[in-house]
Design a protein around this motif. Structure first.
Motif, PDB file in Angstrom:
ATOM      1  N   VAL A  73       0.825  -1.203   0.000  1.00 26.71           N
ATOM      2  CA  VAL A  73       0.000   0.000   0.000  1.00 26.71           C
ATOM      3  C   VAL A  73       0.862   1.257   0.000  1.00 26.71           C
ATOM      4  O   VAL A  73       0.434   2.314  -0.442  1.00 26.71           O
ATOM      5  N   ASN A  74       2.070   1.149   0.519  1.00 25.71           N
ATOM      6  CA  ASN A  74       3.003   2.270   0.526  1.00 25.71           C
ATOM      7  C   ASN A  74       4.419   1.744   0.341  1.00 25.71           C
ATOM      8  O   ASN A  74       4.763   0.675   0.854  1.00 25.71           O
ATOM      9  N   THR A  75       5.216   2.502  -0.388  1.00 24.19           N
ATOM     10  CA  THR A  75       6.619   2.154  -0.612  1.00 24.19           C
ATOM     11  C   THR A  75       7.468   3.383  -0.330  1.00 24.19           C
ATOM     12  O   THR A  75       7.174   4.468  -0.836  1.00 24.19           O
ATOM     13  N   TYR A  76       8.486   3.212   0.476  1.00 25.44           N
ATOM     14  CA  TYR A  76       9.370   4.311   0.858  1.00 25.44           C
ATOM     15  C   TYR A  76      10.793   3.955   0.429  1.00 25.44           C
ATOM     16  O   TYR A  76      11.324   2.916   0.813  1.00 25.44           O
ATOM     17  N   THR A  77      11.366   4.811  -0.379  1.00 26.80           N
ATOM     18  CA  THR A  77      12.715   4.580  -0.885  1.00 26.80           C
ATOM     19  C   THR A  77      13.732   5.311  -0.023  1.00 26.80           C
ATOM     20  O   THR A  77      13.594   6.513   0.212  1.00 26.80           O
ATOM     21  N   LEU A  78      14.726   4.582   0.430  1.00 26.26           N
ATOM     22  CA  LEU A  78      15.770   5.182   1.255  1.00 26.26           C
ATOM     23  C   LEU A  78      16.771   5.920   0.381  1.00 26.26           C
ATOM     24  O   LEU A  78      16.937   5.600  -0.807  1.00 26.26           O
ATOM     25  N   PRO A  79      17.471   6.911   0.947  1.00 28.01           N
ATOM     26  CA  PRO A  79      18.552   7.565   0.199  1.00 28.01           C
ATOM     27  C   PRO A  79      19.595   6.538  -0.234  1.00 28.01           C
ATOM     28  O   PRO A  79      19.793   5.506   0.419  1.00 28.01           O
ATOM     29  N   LEU A  80      20.268   6.820  -1.323  1.00 24.24           N
ATOM     30  CA  LEU A  80      21.227   5.861  -1.875  1.00 24.24           C
ATOM     31  C   LEU A  80      22.386   5.569  -0.932  1.00 24.24           C
ATOM     32  O   LEU A  80      23.010   4.514  -1.022  1.00 24.24           O
ATOM     33  N   ASP A  81      22.679   6.510  -0.027  1.00 25.76           N
ATOM     34  CA  ASP A  81      23.812   6.294   0.874  1.00 25.76           C
ATOM     35  C   ASP A  81      23.379   5.714   2.213  1.00 25.76           C
ATOM     36  O   ASP A  81      24.147   5.703   3.170  1.00 25.76           O
ATOM     37  N   GLU A  82      22.139   5.218   2.304  1.00 27.35           N
ATOM     38  CA  GLU A  82      21.658   4.613   3.540  1.00 27.35           C
ATOM     39  C   GLU A  82      21.189   3.193   3.273  1.00 27.35           C
ATOM     40  O   GLU A  82      20.746   2.855   2.172  1.00 27.35           O
ATOM     41  N   GLN A  83      21.266   2.366   4.317  1.00 28.27           N
ATOM     42  CA  GLN A  83      20.699   1.034   4.237  1.00 28.27           C
ATOM     43  C   GLN A  83      20.033   0.702   5.562  1.00 28.27           C
ATOM     44  O   GLN A  83      20.448   1.170   6.621  1.00 28.27           O
ATOM     45  N   LEU A  84      18.971  -0.067   5.459  1.00 30.79           N
ATOM     46  CA  LEU A  84      18.210  -0.435   6.637  1.00 30.79           C
ATOM     47  C   LEU A  84      18.989  -1.439   7.468  1.00 30.79           C
ATOM     48  O   LEU A  84      19.565  -2.407   6.945  1.00 30.79           O
ATOM     49  N   ARG A  85      19.020  -1.216   8.768  1.00 30.97           N
ATOM     50  CA  ARG A  85      19.689  -2.157   9.661  1.00 30.97           C
ATOM     51  C   ARG A  85      18.876  -3.440   9.755  1.00 30.97           C
ATOM     52  O   ARG A  85      17.646  -3.430   9.687  1.00 30.97           O
ATOM     53  N   PRO A  86      19.545  -4.595   9.908  1.00 26.49           N
ATOM     54  CA  PRO A  86      18.806  -5.838  10.156  1.00 26.49           C
ATOM     55  C   PRO A  86      17.915  -5.674  11.386  1.00 26.49           C
ATOM     56  O   PRO A  86      18.314  -5.073  12.385  1.00 26.49           O
ATOM     57  N   SER A  87      16.713  -6.200  11.278  1.00 25.05           N
ATOM     58  CA  SER A  87      15.714  -6.053  12.353  1.00 25.05           C
ATOM     59  C   SER A  87      15.507  -4.582  12.684  1.00 25.05           C
ATOM     60  O   SER A  87      15.312  -4.213  13.848  1.00 25.05           O
ATOM     61  N   GLY A  88      15.523  -3.745  11.657  1.00 23.12           N
ATOM     62  CA  GLY A  88      15.494  -2.306  11.868  1.00 23.12           C
ATOM     63  C   GLY A  88      14.134  -1.658  11.733  1.00 23.12           C
ATOM     64  O   GLY A  88      14.059  -0.446  11.524  1.00 23.12           O
ATOM     65  N   LEU A  89      13.016  -2.407  11.853  1.00 19.79           N
ATOM     66  CA  LEU A  89      11.679  -1.833  11.738  1.00 19.79           C
ATOM     67  C   LEU A  89      10.876  -2.113  12.995  1.00 19.79           C
ATOM     68  O   LEU A  89      11.004  -3.171  13.617  1.00 19.79           O
ATOM     69  N   ALA A  90      10.043  -1.151  13.368  1.00 24.14           N
ATOM     70  CA  ALA A  90       9.150  -1.318  14.516  1.00 24.14           C
ATOM     71  C   ALA A  90       7.942  -0.410  14.337  1.00 24.14           C
ATOM     72  O   ALA A  90       8.019   0.630  13.673  1.00 24.14           O
ATOM     73  N   TRP A  91       6.833  -0.800  14.942  1.00 23.81           N
ATOM     74  CA  TRP A  91       5.588  -0.042  14.847  1.00 23.81           C
ATOM     75  C   TRP A  91       5.202   0.549  16.192  1.00 23.81           C
ATOM     76  O   TRP A  91       5.450  -0.044  17.246  1.00 23.81           O
ATOM     77  N   SER A  92       4.557   1.694  16.158  1.00 20.64           N
ATOM     78  CA  SER A  92       3.893   2.202  17.358  1.00 20.64           C
ATOM     79  C   SER A  92       2.619   1.383  17.555  1.00 20.64           C
ATOM     80  O   SER A  92       2.073   0.823  16.598  1.00 20.64           O
ATOM     81  N   PRO A  93       2.118   1.289  18.797  1.00 16.71           N
ATOM     82  CA  PRO A  93       0.929   0.451  19.038  1.00 16.71           C
ATOM     83  C   PRO A  93      -0.307   0.879  18.251  1.00 16.71           C
ATOM     84  O   PRO A  93      -1.177   0.059  17.993  1.00 16.71           O
ATOM     85  N   ASP A  94      -0.397   2.154  17.878  1.00 19.24           N
ATOM     86  CA  ASP A  94      -1.553   2.596  17.097  1.00 19.24           C
ATOM     87  C   ASP A  94      -1.320   2.516  15.602  1.00 19.24           C
ATOM     88  O   ASP A  94      -2.181   2.926  14.808  1.00 19.24           O
ATOM     89  N   ALA A  95      -0.167   1.980  15.198  1.00 17.79           N
ATOM     90  CA  ALA A  95       0.208   1.846  13.781  1.00 17.79           C
ATOM     91  C   ALA A  95       0.292   3.187  13.081  1.00 17.79           C
ATOM     92  O   ALA A  95       0.363   3.242  11.856  1.00 17.79           O
ATOM     93  N   GLY A  96       0.321   4.283  13.844  1.00 19.86           N
ATOM     94  CA  GLY A  96       0.429   5.599  13.226  1.00 19.86           C
ATOM     95  C   GLY A  96       1.847   5.993  12.895  1.00 19.86           C
ATOM     96  O   GLY A  96       2.067   6.952  12.142  1.00 19.86           O
ATOM     97  N   THR A  97       2.825   5.280  13.444  1.00 18.85           N
ATOM     98  CA  THR A  97       4.233   5.581  13.170  1.00 18.85           C
ATOM     99  C   THR A  97       4.978   4.289  12.888  1.00 18.85           C
ATOM    100  O   THR A  97       4.858   3.310  13.636  1.00 18.85           O
ATOM    101  N   LEU A  98       5.727   4.300  11.804  1.00 20.46           N
ATOM    102  CA  LEU A  98       6.646   3.203  11.490  1.00 20.46           C
ATOM    103  C   LEU A  98       8.059   3.714  11.748  1.00 20.46           C
ATOM    104  O   LEU A  98       8.484   4.712  11.163  1.00 20.46           O
TER     105      LEU A  98
END
Length: 690
Positions: free
Chosen positions: A331-356
């Motif tokens: 439903v949504n796709t977010y592209t990171l800057p070319l000089d950044e990479q996501l850390r392993p296990s680097g995602l988390a949600w707020s309990p209301d799902a309003g913030t990733l």
């Protein structure tokens, strides 16, 4: 636009994550192009809510574990070295919990009062004595520590079945699963509880939605052996040991593991983002497939079931995708800057799902970066449109067209609630709900009961993949204009005559009342001549005495369906023009016409008088002679002026042929400012004799 709180990196790089909005817009345009888009005559469009992204530079370099503690307003971020960074939910530093050597995986107790941390080594001794630390989430102080056997390094933590489970790696040896019961009189960490062989510390996941279930993902340690998924029912073991896992599922690598809040399934991020069920079908599918050489490094499931996965895909594009539960299309796709990479296990949600929360590292900066993707990341932006004619006729059906536009397709019909609010009685009525097609299109017909303004509101409540959207459009209903006419029994009347005026009304819905008005041309007030219901033939007749030119108007006030209507007619009124001949000596008849007889040497006098009095007006006098079977003009006098409404014209008869038949008349032509029509007097006939 992304905002960074404490770095001087370029704004150009900072905008890259926000490019998802552009991707969504282009996708929506492509979707619309693929279907039939209705034409909107009078359309209103509701824009979707915007999503915001903020980036914070954190004062640590690594990420070994993270926990969102919304109840106390904290993020806990372990650096894998010696400390836990504590921030508020916006990423602003609150403090640091130190003396946690090798701080790695973390989890909260079911009541949220305790944060458990896997400390993989002990800085008090050169030997590898790992431990599980317990930290009070209110005071941020360590309250207990559960040591592990020598050379045992804890890694991943999960709480289920009343126990805290941990995975570990024995230095130089295999890994395994252990547990500690924090509620025991003397809590003690026990290792070696899994019968399966792990080549290292497996990843663990558990959730209150699946009591007594523990998921483990890890390799066997054998060369070329795949990563295996195991699911344990921790309530079935004996002597504290885990029962054998019923089989296992091989994977091509795994870097993150997360479970749905309802406990129905879990997601493993690796070369693919695989979905597994805890009940029913074990392997359920994939959220996304990465290209060869890349993979998904992180996965997190929101409270509502939406899954965020992130990592590198084709052409080394680093991105984060958010999927509805079990939906391969993001439903949504977010592209990171070319000089950044996501850390392993680097995602988390707020309990209301309003913030990733997304933790990244830069090629040019040693600090850990935290992206806060806010708004409604779990739903695709949805734009609602509604189109209808700007104006319609009450009582006649018309079509209203609607559309829901989104970058994420509608896999099944989307229900849209329709209401209509009237400006006439200010009531809102519900119309039959509509179901949008998979392209988001729908239409319905309606008939407005009466004239007035009506507002249609289409409300889409949203679904698992789409944001809610509401839109309104206003339609002006005009009544049916009935046939209405007015006529008189003559076009021109004499001064003081009575005009018969008839108004005729055609078919109407209810009201049959008509009024007739007279408006004299001299500026006198308009007068109501008659008012009432028309007869069975639709007629209303009245009488009115006229003295000047008059406009008659028939007026219909309308009803719930029929619009007001009016019709007019204008009548002319002649002045009174009296003509008197004198100077003759006898009367003769030619046929039925009487002729005054004048001596050929006499003078004819024509006396004129106007009613009403016309002062200083010109009267035209014309004399005609009957010649060869026709009346032919012999003399015309353009102006005989009036005084006090009177005038006289004298005609010398010398030179007129004896025995000839003549006639004479005057004509009044209204000058500017007069309010009667031109008036011609009667012909006065005369003859000349010796």
């Amino acid at each position: 636009m992304r905002h960074r709180t404490s770095t001087g990196r370029s704004r150009a790089a900072a905008r890259v994550l926000g490019a998802a909005a552009v991707v969504a817009a282009l996708s929506a345009a492509a979707l619309s192009a693929g279907g039939v888009v209705p034409a909107f005559a009078a359309t209103t469009e509701a824009a979707p809510a915007a999503q915001a992204d903020t980036t914070v530079t954190l004062p640590i370099a690594g990420l070994a574990g993270k926990v969102v503690d919304a109840a106390h307003g904290h993020l806990f971020i372990s650096d894998g070295v010696s400390q836990i960074l504590v921030t508020d939910l916006a990423g602003h530093t609150v403090g640091t919990i130190g003396s946690e050597p090798g701080a790695g995986g973390m989890t909260l107790s079911p009541d949220g009062d305790t944060l458990y941390v896997a400390d993989s080594w002990n800085d008090a001794t050169p030997l590898w004595y790992g431990a599980i630390a317990a930290i009070d989430t209110r005071t941020l102080r360590e309250t207990a520590r559960y040591p592990l056997p020598r050379n045992t390094q804890p890694s991943s933590l999960a709480f289920t079945g009343g126990k805290l489970w941990f995975s570990y790696q024995v230095v130089g040896q295999d890994g395994g699963i252990g547990a500690v019961d924090p509620g025991a009189a003397t809590p003690t960490a026990t290792v070696g509880l899994a019968q399966e062989l792990y080549g290292g510390a497996p990843g663990l996941a558990a959730n209150p939605g699946a009591p007594d279930q523990l998921v483990a993902v890890g390799g066997t340690g054998r060369v070329g052996a795949p990563t295996i998924v195991h699911v344990y029912d921790v309530s079935q073991g004996t002597g504290g040991a885990l029962p054998p896992s019923p089989g296992g599922y091989p994977l091509d690598g795994a870097t993150d593991l997360t479970m749905n809040p309802d406990g129905s399934e879990f997601v493993v991020a690796g070369s693919d983002a695989d979905i597994f069920g805890l009940t029913g079908t074990f392997f359920r599918g994939q959220y996304g497939v990465a290209s060869t050489g890349f993979g998904w490094t992180s996965a997190a499931v929101a409270p509502g079931g939406a899954a965020a996965i992130g990592g590198g895909t084709h052409n080394d594009v680093r991105q984060i995708e958010v999927h509805p539960q079990d939906d391969r299309q993001p439903v949504n796709t977010y592209t990171l800057p070319l000089d950044e990479q996501l850390r392993p296990s680097g995602l988390a949600w707020s309990p209301d799902a309003g913030t990733l929360y997304a933790f990244t590292e830069s090629d040019h900066d040693t600090h850990l970066l935290l992206h806060l993707i806010q708004g409604d990341p779990t739903h695709a932006a949805t734009t609602a449109r509604l189109g209808a004619p700007a104006s319609v006729q009450a009582g006649r059906s018309f079509t209203v067209s609607g559309a829901l536009d989104s970058a994420h397709s509608f896999t099944s019909g989307a229900p849209v609630r329709i209401t209509r609010t009237s400006s006439v009685d200010h009531k809102t009525v519900s119309l039959p709900a509509q179901t949008a097609s998979i392209l988001g299109r729908y239409q319905f017909t309606d008939t407005l009961p009466a004239a007035g303004s009506y507002t249609y509101t289409a409300a889409f409540a949203g679904d698992v993949a789409h944001e809610p959207a509401t839109v309104s459009a206003t339609v002006q209903a005009t009544g049916v204009v009935p046939a209405l006419s007015v006529r008189t029994d003559a076009v021109t009347y004499d001064q003081g005559a009575t005009a018969r005026v008839t108004a005729h009304l055609g078919a109407t819905d209810a009201s049959r009342n008509v009024a007739i008005y007279a408006q004299p041309a001299d500026g006198s007030p308009r007068k109501l001549v008659a008012s009432g219901d028309v007869d069975a033939q639709g007629n209303l007749t009245a009488a009115y005495k006229v003295s000047v030119d008059t406009t008659f108007t028939a007026a219909y006030g309308g009803d719930a369906v029929d619009s007001p209507a009016s019709a007019t007619t204008v009548v002319g009124v002649r002045i009174g023009l009296r003509e008197t001949l004198s100077g003759g000596y006898a009367t003769a008849r030619y046929g039925a016409t009487a002729y005054a007889v004048f001596h050929h040497t006499a003078a004819l006098r024509l006396a004129l008088q106007t009613t009403p009095v016309k002062e200083g007006n010109c009267l035209t006098v014309q004399v005609q002679q009957y010649v060869s079977g026709a009346w032919r003009t012999r003399t015309t006098v353009a102006c005989v002026a009036t005084h006090l409404g009177k005038a006289a014209y004298v005609l010398s008869l010398r030179g007129l042929p004896v025995g000839g038949m003549f006639r004479i008349a005057a004509c009044w032509t209204p000058p500017r400012g007069e309010f009667n029509v031109a008036t011609t007097g009667s012909w006065q006939y005369f003859t000349v004799r010796r």
